[in-house]
Design a protein around this motif. Structure first.
Motif: not given
Length: 254
Positions: A192-199, A225-234
């Motif tokens: 989660x912390x790594x993900x936040x740093x990437x954002x 968290x501020x992601x620009x694009x989120x792909x949910x499921x498929x």
């Protein structure tokens, strides 16, 4: 076709919501459009789409009011030119582990002289030769999303190096392959912390951030968290789960 995907993604108050297209079906893509998704990603890495079908799915999605990205099958780059000339709004490069790889492939998505993409105005992206060349070049230059997937710990720790590359328009965090290499799932505090740093890195660089979510709860988390694009499921999983739940419910005894 969509003319302003990058502009729309950057201008959105909250991230755009998409899903993966793994089924080679126009009908399911149309249903995704009816459901209200902002975009889809045609998956050539983990689904056996042919090049022709991928281009057709791009057309179908855009005809339904969605933007259409494509995830490349590999690093060969052989599909880059035809997918972009087929009108794709952008491409995702899977499993990138070095800035040199990202730079090489995104250059192939960029028109010369800055890059290596060739002129193809007689393609769908050029309106079959009936559109203005300036529009074709402008869309390919300014509205093509070139997104790099970082899927191992070391690459994600070096996200800033990728974000600063000239032709990179976004970074995608691959939690699935990150789990395979690190043993840590997406909900692990360190991940989660790594993900936040990437954002944060993408925001500093003024580029897009992207993540895949297995369920609506994770999608909400990434959007928050501020992601620009989120792909949910498929599409395949959505159908499979709905079918399984229907069968289970129908067979329940009162």
């Amino acid at each position: 076709m969509m003319q302003n995907f990058l502009t729309r993604a950057h201008a959105a108050d909250r991230g755009l919501l998409g899903t993966w297209v793994k089924l080679p079906s126009f009908e399911t893509v149309q249903m995704l459009g009816q459901a209200g998704f902002d975009f889809v990603v045609v998956d050539m890495e983990h689904a056996p789409h042919s090049l022709q079908r991928a281009v057709e799915l791009v057309f179908c999605a855009q005809s339904c009011g969605m933007a259409a990205l494509v995830r490349l099958p590999d690093h060969s780059g052989m599909t880059i030119q035809p997918l972009l000339d087929g009108g794709a709004d952008g491409l995702l490069i899977p499993r990138v582990t070095a800035p040199a790889i990202a730079q090489s492939l995104t250059r192939r998505m960029t028109f010369a002289p800055a890059g290596e993409r060739g002129l193809g105005t007689t393609s769908r992206a050029g309106q079959w030769g009936l559109g203005a060349m300036e529009d074709y070049l402008a869309r390919g230059t300014h509205e093509c999303a070139r997104i790099v997937q970082l899927e191992d710990w070391q690459s994600l720790e070096s996200a800033r190096d990728f974000a600063q590359l000239e032709h990179v328009d976004g970074l995608f965090i691959g939690h699935g392959d990150l789990y395979l290499s690190s043993g840590k799932p997406a909900h692990d505090p360190e991940v989660r912390a790594l993900t936040g740093r990437m954002v944060a890195v993408t925001k500093d660089a003024g580029i897009l951030s992207a993540a895949a979510a297995a369920n609506p709860e994770d999608a909400q988390l990434y959007l928050d968290m501020g992601f620009s694009l989120v792909m949910v499921s498929n599409d395949l999983t959505l159908f499979g789960k709905a079918a399984a739940e229907l069968v289970t419910s129908a067979r329940k005894r009162s």
